[in-house]
Design a protein around this motif. Structure first.
Motif, mmCIF file in Angstrom:
data_model
loop_
_atom_site.group_PDB
_atom_site.id
_atom_site.type_symbol
_atom_site.label_atom_id
_atom_site.label_comp_id
_atom_site.label_asym_id
_atom_site.label_seq_id
_atom_site.Cartn_x
_atom_site.Cartn_y
_atom_site.Cartn_z
ATOM 1 N N UNK A 49 0.817 -1.207 0.000
ATOM 2 C CA UNK A 49 0.000 0.000 0.000
ATOM 3 C C UNK A 49 0.850 1.256 0.000
ATOM 4 N N UNK A 50 0.163 2.391 0.015
ATOM 5 C CA UNK A 50 0.821 3.694 0.020
ATOM 6 C C UNK A 50 0.260 4.538 1.142
ATOM 7 N N UNK A 51 1.132 5.165 1.885
ATOM 8 C CA UNK A 51 0.709 6.061 2.972
ATOM 9 C C UNK A 51 0.206 7.387 2.398
ATOM 10 N N UNK A 52 -0.610 8.068 3.173
ATOM 11 C CA UNK A 52 -1.159 9.357 2.756
ATOM 12 C C UNK A 52 -0.053 10.387 2.508
ATOM 13 N N UNK A 53 0.927 10.430 3.405
ATOM 14 C CA UNK A 53 2.013 11.397 3.260
ATOM 15 C C UNK A 53 2.795 11.146 1.976
ATOM 16 N N UNK A 54 3.062 9.855 1.684
ATOM 17 C CA UNK A 54 3.800 9.516 0.468
ATOM 18 C C UNK A 54 3.016 9.921 -0.778
ATOM 19 N N UNK A 55 1.694 9.759 -0.732
ATOM 20 C CA UNK A 55 0.858 10.171 -1.858
ATOM 21 C C UNK A 55 0.909 11.670 -2.089
ATOM 22 N N UNK A 56 0.875 12.435 -1.008
ATOM 23 C CA UNK A 56 0.938 13.894 -1.130
ATOM 24 C C UNK A 56 2.299 14.333 -1.655
#
Length: 132
Positions: A49-56
């Motif tokens: 998965x991908x963390x929210x911070x990494x997506x931003x």
């Protein structure tokens, strides 16, 4: 409500968290003033998965912006949740130690800190410089 808070709360609703049911939203204000958002995106094949911070951060870099000025992270938890270790390092890649990180709950509790306090002794380019 601040722009970052509004953005993080709104994007949290788009999180794909069918396994943990733990939705996270993140908003980053870059040095240019632009706001970039991300939400966690889980995958049945953990830990893909991908963390929210990494997506931003990815959205910021995709737009050609590379300097973080402020961060806001929100989760549906009883107390503010800090970014994971990997995201702390990712944030430190693009933000100075004095960048303010606000961690919040959907219930309105907030806790503020800095990148340096979240990740003391962050690994940086300085470690890669070699002496001859």
């Amino acid at each position: 409500m601040s722009v970052l808070k509004e953005a993080a709360v709104a994007v949290r609703e788009n999180a794909h968290a069918p396994y943990s049911n733990f939705k996270v939203g993140a908003a980053i204000r870059s040095a240019s003033g632009a706001v970039y958002v991300g939400c966690n995106v889980e995958n049945v094949a953990y830990p893909e998965g991908t963390c929210a911070e990494a997506g931003a951060i990815a959205a910021m870099a995709a737009a050609g912006d590379y300097e973080i000025a402020e961060v806001y992270v929100v989760a549906g938890s009883p107390m503010p949740v800090t970014p994971c270790g990997g995201c702390r390092q990712k944030l430190a890649e693009f933000g100075a130690g004095d960048v303010v990180v606000t961690m919040a709950t959907t219930g309105g509790m907030e806790q503020m800190t800095t990148l340096a306090d979240l990740l003391p002794g962050a690994f940086s380019q300085a470690f890669l410089d070699t002496q001859k």
